[in-house]
Design an enzyme around this catalytic site. Structure first.
Site, PDB file in Angstrom:
ATOM      1  N   THR A  76       0.898  -1.241  -0.024  1.00  0.00           N
ATOM      2  CA  THR A  76      -0.164  -0.002   0.159  1.00  0.00           C
ATOM      3  C   THR A  76       0.771   1.236   0.052  1.00  0.00           C
ATOM      4  OG1 THR A  76      -0.159  -0.073   2.324  1.00  0.00           O
ATOM      5  CG2 THR A  76      -2.091  -1.263   1.059  1.00  0.00           C
TER       6      THR A  76
ATOM      7  N   GLN B 105       1.268 -13.286  -0.805  1.00  0.00           N
ATOM      8  CA  GLN B 105      -0.058 -13.380  -1.298  1.00  0.00           C
ATOM      9  C   GLN B 105      -0.362 -12.291  -2.579  1.00  0.00           C
ATOM     10  OE1 GLN B 105      -3.319 -14.168   1.850  1.00  0.00           O
ATOM     11  NE2 GLN B 105      -1.361 -13.279   2.739  1.00  0.00           N
TER      12      GLN B 105
ATOM     13  N   ASP C 135       2.023  -8.664  -7.442  1.00  0.00           N
ATOM     14  CA  ASP C 135       2.591  -7.412  -8.076  1.00  0.00           C
ATOM     15  C   ASP C 135       4.085  -7.651  -8.430  1.00  0.00           C
ATOM     16  OD1 ASP C 135       3.940  -7.064  -5.540  1.00  0.00           O
ATOM     17  OD2 ASP C 135       2.358  -5.633  -5.064  1.00  0.00           O
TER      18      ASP C 135
ATOM     19  N   HIS D 258      -0.611 -16.583  -5.019  1.00  0.00           N
ATOM     20  CA  HIS D 258      -1.862 -16.217  -5.654  1.00  0.00           C
ATOM     21  C   HIS D 258      -1.368 -15.899  -7.410  1.00  0.00           C
ATOM     22  CE1 HIS D 258      -3.906 -15.625  -1.741  1.00  0.00           C
ATOM     23  NE2 HIS D 258      -4.154 -16.621  -2.210  1.00  0.00           N
TER      24      HIS D 258
ATOM     25  N   THR E  58      -0.931  -8.640   5.955  1.00  0.00           N
ATOM     26  CA  THR E  58      -2.100  -9.458   5.769  1.00  0.00           C
ATOM     27  C   THR E  58      -3.027  -9.773   6.782  1.00  0.00           C
ATOM     28  OG1 THR E  58      -2.531 -11.802   4.865  1.00  0.00           O
ATOM     29  CG2 THR E  58      -0.693 -11.688   6.097  1.00  0.00           C
ATOM     30  N   SER E  59      -4.390  -9.600   6.406  1.00  0.00           N
ATOM     31  CA  SER E  59      -5.387  -9.883   7.340  1.00  0.00           C
ATOM     32  C   SER E  59      -5.471 -11.590   7.921  1.00  0.00           C
ATOM     33  CB  SER E  59      -6.705  -9.280   7.104  1.00  0.00           C
ATOM     34  OG  SER E  59      -6.988  -9.975   5.646  1.00  0.00           O
TER      35      SER E  59
ATOM     36  N   ASN F 120       1.139  -5.666  11.267  1.00  0.00           N
ATOM     37  CA  ASN F 120      -0.089  -5.097  10.683  1.00  0.00           C
ATOM     38  C   ASN F 120      -0.793  -4.197  11.239  1.00  0.00           C
ATOM     39  OD1 ASN F 120      -1.586  -6.496   8.243  1.00  0.00           O
ATOM     40  ND2 ASN F 120      -3.306  -6.280   9.518  1.00  0.00           N
TER      41      ASN F 120
ATOM     42  N   ILE G  47       4.053  -0.498   8.049  1.00  0.00           N
ATOM     43  CA  ILE G  47       5.022  -1.663   7.626  1.00  0.00           C
ATOM     44  C   ILE G  47       6.301  -1.074   7.002  1.00  0.00           C
ATOM     45  CG2 ILE G  47       5.598  -3.287   5.748  1.00  0.00           C
ATOM     46  CD1 ILE G  47       2.186  -4.007   6.038  1.00  0.00           C
TER      47      ILE G  47
HETATM   48  P1  NAD Z   1      -6.031  -7.865   2.985  1.00  0.00           P
HETATM   49  O1  NAD Z   1      -6.422  -6.733   2.008  1.00  0.00           O
HETATM   50  O2  NAD Z   1      -6.947  -8.819   3.445  1.00  0.00           O
HETATM   51  O3  NAD Z   1      -5.065  -7.128   4.237  1.00  0.00           O
HETATM   52  C1  NAD Z   1      -4.275  -6.105   3.970  1.00  0.00           C
HETATM   53  C2  NAD Z   1      -3.688  -5.747   5.636  1.00  0.00           C
HETATM   54  O4  NAD Z   1      -2.682  -4.915   5.586  1.00  0.00           O
HETATM   55  C3  NAD Z   1      -5.021  -5.386   6.322  1.00  0.00           C
HETATM   56  O5  NAD Z   1      -5.196  -5.804   7.470  1.00  0.00           O
HETATM   57  C4  NAD Z   1      -4.455  -3.699   6.493  1.00  0.00           C
HETATM   58  O6  NAD Z   1      -4.922  -3.295   7.784  1.00  0.00           O
HETATM   59  C5  NAD Z   1      -3.042  -4.036   6.548  1.00  0.00           C
HETATM   60  N1  NAD Z   1      -2.126  -2.729   6.011  1.00  0.00           N
HETATM   61  C6  NAD Z   1      -2.397  -2.141   4.777  1.00  0.00           C
HETATM   62  N2  NAD Z   1      -1.644  -1.245   4.397  1.00  0.00           N
HETATM   63  C7  NAD Z   1      -0.732  -1.190   5.515  1.00  0.00           C
HETATM   64  C8  NAD Z   1       0.543  -0.630   5.854  1.00  0.00           C
HETATM   65  N3  NAD Z   1       0.972   0.249   5.379  1.00  0.00           N
HETATM   66  N4  NAD Z   1       1.310  -0.871   7.268  1.00  0.00           N
HETATM   67  C9  NAD Z   1       0.567  -1.804   7.924  1.00  0.00           C
HETATM   68  N5  NAD Z   1      -0.479  -2.554   7.695  1.00  0.00           N
HETATM   69  C10 NAD Z   1      -0.881  -2.434   6.563  1.00  0.00           C
HETATM   70  O7  NAD Z   1      -4.860  -8.450   2.145  1.00  0.00           O
HETATM   71  P2  NAD Z   1      -4.489  -9.900   2.055  1.00  0.00           P
HETATM   72  O8  NAD Z   1      -4.525 -10.632   3.361  1.00  0.00           O
HETATM   73  O9  NAD Z   1      -2.854  -9.875   1.447  1.00  0.00           O
HETATM   74  O10 NAD Z   1      -5.499 -10.515   1.120  1.00  0.00           O
HETATM   75  C11 NAD Z   1      -5.894  -9.878  -0.281  1.00  0.00           C
HETATM   76  C12 NAD Z   1      -5.630 -10.777  -1.419  1.00  0.00           C
HETATM   77  O11 NAD Z   1      -5.662  -9.822  -2.475  1.00  0.00           O
HETATM   78  C13 NAD Z   1      -4.418 -11.514  -1.282  1.00  0.00           C
HETATM   79  O12 NAD Z   1      -4.589 -12.844  -1.388  1.00  0.00           O
HETATM   80  C14 NAD Z   1      -3.592 -11.001  -2.898  1.00  0.00           C
HETATM   81  O13 NAD Z   1      -3.620 -11.895  -3.658  1.00  0.00           O
HETATM   82  C15 NAD Z   1      -4.702  -9.978  -3.550  1.00  0.00           C
HETATM   83  N6  NAD Z   1      -4.275  -8.376  -3.429  1.00  0.00           N
HETATM   84  C16 NAD Z   1      -2.881  -8.333  -3.935  1.00  0.00           C
HETATM   85  C17 NAD Z   1      -2.317  -7.065  -3.920  1.00  0.00           C
HETATM   86  C18 NAD Z   1      -1.212  -7.010  -4.317  1.00  0.00           C
HETATM   87  O14 NAD Z   1      -0.404  -7.713  -5.252  1.00  0.00           O
HETATM   88  N7  NAD Z   1      -0.541  -5.810  -4.174  1.00  0.00           N
HETATM   89  C19 NAD Z   1      -3.287  -6.030  -3.837  1.00  0.00           C
HETATM   90  C20 NAD Z   1      -4.616  -6.293  -3.310  1.00  0.00           C
HETATM   91  C21 NAD Z   1      -4.952  -7.799  -3.256  1.00  0.00           C
END
Ligand code: NAD
Length: 257
Positions: A26, A101, A104, A121, A195-196, A220, A238
């Site tokens: 993010t 997961q 990118d 993924h 990751t959530s 997280n 992070i």
């Molecule tokens: P998720 O969206 O379920 O959870 C992300 C977690 O990260 C959240 O709990 C949030 O609070 C935390 N978070 C976000 N930014 C943060 C920061 N800067 N510092 C600390 N914490 C932070 O993500 P997930 O569990 O990875 O599951 C979503 C699925 O979607 C994944 O399996 C993936 O395949 C896919 N996905 C991938 C991307 C990518 O490749 N960048 C982006 C979106 C979704």
């Protein structure tokens, strides 16, 4: 548990296994799904676009998906300090595996060895044909979308094309998930980052590492279901927390000068 203690655990560890989720990217400008600014949090309908059943059944969903792929912030995203911290962990010879997961490829772009990165993924930087399984660089199909094909089909078999990622409702690749779980079981320190921990079976890597005796750390911003059993939970950004726990003594003394 404070940052210094966890840094000490990293110092002592020999086989660190890291599980990353959308939260590590993010700060590179790629939104997550379930965080406060998440794609699904802001638009619950977006979940449809990630579901294989809707994707295969509905040309409208596919057209919207191709437009989303074209517009993805990931194409111009650069790795952030969180990604670089994991490169540092590898440089120090401590990184046993990096299970991600994310789709990118920012870990590889940051400089982690592709052999250490386990993409459970898949990757958005390739396409695949649902009909014949052909794969290739995503850019080739995006060019066709830019040229006006709203829902391009496979040039070999006419099948539906998609990104080479595991959509919701789609089977994981058994060999890839087995490799991830095996690596988790070999960890002496397991870090779950951004990751959530709600998507299975990947989140189960946490249980496997813990049962095998690894110390477990969650980095997280929001709580996860595993917080009560983790050895340490480090909320916060992070891109700030990860460099603080992974830097070696050399980097640490440099930064004090
Ligand atoms: P998720 O969206 O379920 O959870 C992300 C977690 O990260 C959240 O709990 C949030 O609070 C935390 N978070 C976000 N930014 C943060 C920061 N800067 N510092 C600390 N914490 C932070 O993500 P997930 O569990 O990875 O599951 C979503 C699925 O979607 C994944 O399996 C993936 O395949 C896919 N996905 C991938 C991307 C990518 O490749 N960048 C982006 C979106 C979704």
């Amino acid at each position: 548990m404070d940052l210094q203690s966890v840094r000490g655990w990293v110092e002592a560890a020999q086989r660190v296994v890291v599980l990353t989720g959308a939260g590590i990217s993010t700060d590179s400008g790629i939104p997550d799904f379930r965080g406060p600014q998440g794609v699904w949090t802001k638009n619950p309908l977006a979940e449809k676009l990630s579901n294989i059943h809707y994707y295969l059944a509905d040309p409208e969903v596919r057209r919207a998906s191709w437009q989303n792929r074209l517009a993805s912030p990931a194409w111009s995203a650069r790795p952030n300090a969180g990604h670089m911290a994991l490169v540092e962990l590898e440089r120090r010879g401590k990184l046993h595996a990096l299970i991600t997961q994310n789709i990118d490829e920012l870990h590889q772009i940051a400089g982690n060895s592709p052999e250490l990165v386990i993409e459970v993924h898949g990757t958005m930087r390739k396409f695949m044909c649902w009909g014949c399984g052909m794969r290739g660089p995503m850019e080739r199909v995006l060019e066709r979308v830019r040229a006006g094909e709203a829902d391009p089909k496979c040039r070999d078999c006419g099948g539906i094309l998609k990104s080479d990622t595991i959509s919701f409702g789609q089977q994981l690749v058994p060999e890839v998930i087995d490799r991830a779980m095996q690596a988790a079981g070999e960890a002496d320190l397991f870090l779950a980052v951004g990751t959530s921990l709600q998507v299975y079976p990947v989140a189960g890597a946490f249980d496997i590492a813990r049962s095998a005796g690894a110390k477990t750390v969650i980095v997280n911003a929001e709580p996860t279901p595993y917080d009560p059993v983790a050895d340490a939970v480090l909320p916060g950004l992070i891109s700030q927390v990860l460099p603080a726990i992974t830097k070696g003594p050399r980097t640490a003394s440099r930064s004090l000068q």
